[in-house]
Design an enzyme around this catalytic site. Structure first.
Site, PDB file in Angstrom:
ATOM      1  N   GLU A  90       0.827  -1.208   0.000  1.00  0.00           N
ATOM      2  CA  GLU A  90       0.000   0.000   0.000  1.00  0.00           C
ATOM      3  C   GLU A  90       0.867   1.266   0.000  1.00  0.00           C
ATOM      4  O   GLU A  90       0.540   2.256  -0.663  1.00  0.00           O
ATOM      5  CB  GLU A  90      -0.942   0.005   1.200  1.00  0.00           C
ATOM      6  N   ARG A 114       0.667   3.782  -3.293  1.00  0.00           N
ATOM      7  CA  ARG A 114       0.027   5.063  -3.003  1.00  0.00           C
ATOM      8  C   ARG A 114       1.045   6.178  -2.781  1.00  0.00           C
ATOM      9  O   ARG A 114       0.941   7.252  -3.388  1.00  0.00           O
ATOM     10  CB  ARG A 114      -0.883   4.936  -1.775  1.00  0.00           C
ATOM     11  N   ASP A 166      -4.916 -10.257  -7.988  1.00  0.00           N
ATOM     12  CA  ASP A 166      -5.308  -9.478  -9.163  1.00  0.00           C
ATOM     13  C   ASP A 166      -4.165  -8.742  -9.857  1.00  0.00           C
ATOM     14  O   ASP A 166      -3.908  -8.928 -11.044  1.00  0.00           O
ATOM     15  CB  ASP A 166      -6.416  -8.487  -8.803  1.00  0.00           C
ATOM     16  N   GLU A 203     -12.156   0.290 -10.434  1.00  0.00           N
ATOM     17  CA  GLU A 203     -11.741  -0.657 -11.479  1.00  0.00           C
ATOM     18  C   GLU A 203     -12.599  -0.593 -12.749  1.00  0.00           C
ATOM     19  O   GLU A 203     -12.059  -0.647 -13.865  1.00  0.00           O
ATOM     20  CB  GLU A 203     -11.720  -2.084 -10.922  1.00  0.00           C
ATOM     21  N   THR A 262      -0.941   0.476 -10.303  1.00  0.00           N
ATOM     22  CA  THR A 262      -2.243  -0.062  -9.922  1.00  0.00           C
ATOM     23  C   THR A 262      -3.030   0.888  -9.030  1.00  0.00           C
ATOM     24  O   THR A 262      -4.162   0.595  -8.671  1.00  0.00           O
ATOM     25  CB  THR A 262      -2.076  -1.441  -9.249  1.00  0.00           C
TER      26      THR A 262
END
Length: 591
Positions: free
Chosen positions: A222, A226, A355, A491, A580
């Site tokens: 994360e 980010r 994913d 998404e 992502t």
């Protein structure tokens, strides 16, 4: 030459009489085209004019000069005004971005894999030096996204400034790492939307208040997607070295995660103490987390010239490439940090915990200039595994969806997270992969749209189950009570953006517009901000959760804005690759 020049007292005449002598008429011994001769001749002609004639000529010259100055001033002001408008729009455009500080910042296209030499700072060129394209104006739908962003930002600024996440209903905040996640996640969105004032305010916070020397545990994945991704992206868009310096700081502080027996990184790092560890309940990391940090660390190596960042993440990918336990390219969800082996074998999904592994296989290949064939091989094999094991069609509309496989048993369960896949498939097809990838993308994005359209609020739940058998009165999509929450996820909008960018089919814009209206209707909080909801099936009471995830500003609204734009140079997909968390990073130009 002037017939009355030698006369004693001829009457005054306001005209000129010129007589050519024989030598002057034939050009012998007189006019020789020399500069001195021409200057004397012109002066004689001027002196031969009467006082009235000279006055009239001087007046005309003065009048024309005054008119010229007035005309120049008017045109100059109009030009300046036009340039001002063009520059305000031009800062939204790529590949050249107009800095608010009066410079043009070129995206870093001299990109190569890391070397021992430190990369030079990007050059700031003057506006005059750049051959600008005609700007594409912002349209009404994009303006609606800007308004939504401003509303969300207002809530964050008023009640959660400098904290991780806004709690819009209670007008407070929650902390995850205590590093201003929402603010950092939103930096490049602020830039892309052209929100100058808000960006400068956020930059001041980063400069003065963003401190990584804290005794706090952060999640490697994360924090990478980010914080590191957000800082690197903002550096590239703005050219401001502040963001690169902060990126180097957090990148170095995350490196202890890779100090494991297998080189598979731990999930958690204490960025103040320089220690790392797995979760308390297991020594496993999730496959998605350890294989979805590569774009960011590789780019950090390229910018700094320090190979340690890329070396660490490349070792992870090379190791996973060799592992057994895959099923036609599909990977299990967990990997052990001690042994380096897959665990919980036999369960395969493109949802949570796996994913972005598939997403980053393709995107690393593109980022690196399409040279790393092992990445492409793993991606192609995995897509074939999806087709073979996970694709099914629902009833009654026969929607193609991606299910899950557990020890040989198929489950018609699909996470909203899986809706990244249509966009990824389309991106691959755009980069030369087989055309049937685009056909599959078109069928899957229809399914992701129906996950919104067939729900009472027009918002998708976190997880859906598809009906495999036709039943009277039943829709394709069924929702279990535990799965009916909506977290403002990006998404589907992400894939709509890719599909519109590559096909030009405006239905994708229309679908995105419907989704934005549903967000505004059911998740918008009047005092500022948007909130996750617990029940997408109850329009009268969607049960707000009192939490605005950072990715709503970092991803969802950014992709909305890009979806509604007809400007292919607004983050050109032949020059940038999105991580992502929707932070664009430059594609490396082949050396």
């Amino acid at each position: 030459m002037y017939s009355g020049a030698a006369a004693a007292g001829p009457p005054r005449r306001d005209f000129i009489s010129v007589t050519l002598g024989p030598e002057e008429a034939v050009g012998v011994g007189g006019y020789n085209n020399g500069k001195a001769w021409r200057r004397r001749s012109c002066w004689r002609k001027w002196k031969q004019l009467s006082r009235l004639q000279r006055s009239v000529i001087l007046f005309l010259f003065a009048f024309l000069a005054v008119c010229g100055i007035i005309s120049y001033t008017s045109v100059g002001e109009a030009w300046k005004s036009m340039c001002s408008v063009q520059l305000r729009i031009a800062r939204m455009r790529f590949p050249c971005i107009c800095s608010w500080r009066g410079a043009v910042i070129e995206p870093d296209q001299s990109t190569e894999p890391p070397s021992s030499k430190i990369t030079e700072p990007e050059k700031h060129l003057s506006v005059e030096a750049e051959d600008e394209k005609e700007a594409v104006p912002i349209n009404e739908r994009q303006l609606a996204v800007i308004e939504a962003f401003r509303h969300a930002w207002k809530g964050y600024k008023d009640f959660a400034w400098g904290h991780d996440e806004l709690k819009p209903l209670s007008k407070s905040y929650s902390e995850w790492f205590g590093l201003g996640l929402t603010l950092i996640d939103a930096l490049d969105t602020l830039w892309i939307l052209g929100l100058k004032e808000e960006f400068e305010e956020a930059r001041k916070w980063v400069a003065n208040d963003l401190i990584f020397d804290k005794n706090v545990d952060v999640n490697l994945f994360e924090s990478t997607i980010r914080i590191l991704g957000g800082l690197l992206s903002t550096y590239h868009l703005s050219g401001d070295s502040l963001f690169l310096e902060k990126a180097k700081d957090i990148g170095n502080r995350l490196m202890p995660a890779f100090k494991t027996p297998s080189k598979i990184p731990y999930s958690d790092v204490n960025i103040g103490r320089g220690t790392a560890h797995p979760p308390r309940w297991t020594s496993d990391s999730t496959v998605a987390e350890v294989t979805s940090i590569q774009l960011e660390f590789r780019e950090l190596s390229r910018l700094t010239g320090d190979e340690k960042f890329q070396k660490a993440v490349d070792e992870v990918m090379k190791h996973v490439h060799t592992l057994s336990g895959k099923n036609d390219g599909l990977v299990p969800m967990f990997i052990n940090t001690n042994s380096g082996q897959f665990t919980h074998l036999g369960v395969y999904t493109l949802g949570a915990r796996a994913d972005s592994y598939y997403e980053y296989l393709l995107k690393q290949w593109i980022q690196g200039g399409k040279k790393e064939n092992e990445l492409l091989e793993d991606y192609m094999r995995a897509i074939e595994g999806v087709k073979k094991h996970l694709l099914q069609r629902s009833e009654p509309k026969k929607l193609t969806f991606v299910g899950e496989l557990a020890h040989g048993h198929f489950s018609a369960k699909m996470d909203h997270l899986v809706c990244f896949l249509p966009g990824t498939l389309a991106l691959g097809a755009h980069n030369g992969l087989p055309a049937d990838h685009m056909k599959l993308a078109e069928t899957l994005i229809e399914t992701c749209y129906q996950m919104y359209a067939q729900v009472e609020t027009g918002l998708s739940p976190e997880i859906v189950h598809f009906n495999l058998h036709a039943q009277k009165g039943h829709r394709d999509v069924e929702i279990k009570p535990a799965d009916r929450h909506n977290l403002l996820r990006p998404e589907t909008v992400e894939s709509l953006f890719y599909m519109y960018r590559f096909t030009g089919d405006k239905k994708y814009q229309d679908w995105g517009w419907e989704i934005l209206q549903s967000f505004n209707r059911y998740t918008r909080v009047p005092t500022g901000g948007y909130t996750s909801i617990n029940n997408v099936q109850n329009p009268s009471n969607p049960e707000p959760r009192d939490k605005m995830e950072s990715f709503f500003l970092g991803e969802t609204l950014k992709y909305m804005f890009l979806l509604f734009s007809d400007d292919i140079d607004l983050i050109n997909l032949d020059k940038y690759i999105f991580n992502t968390e929707a932070h664009p990073l430059p594609i490396w130009v082949p050396a």
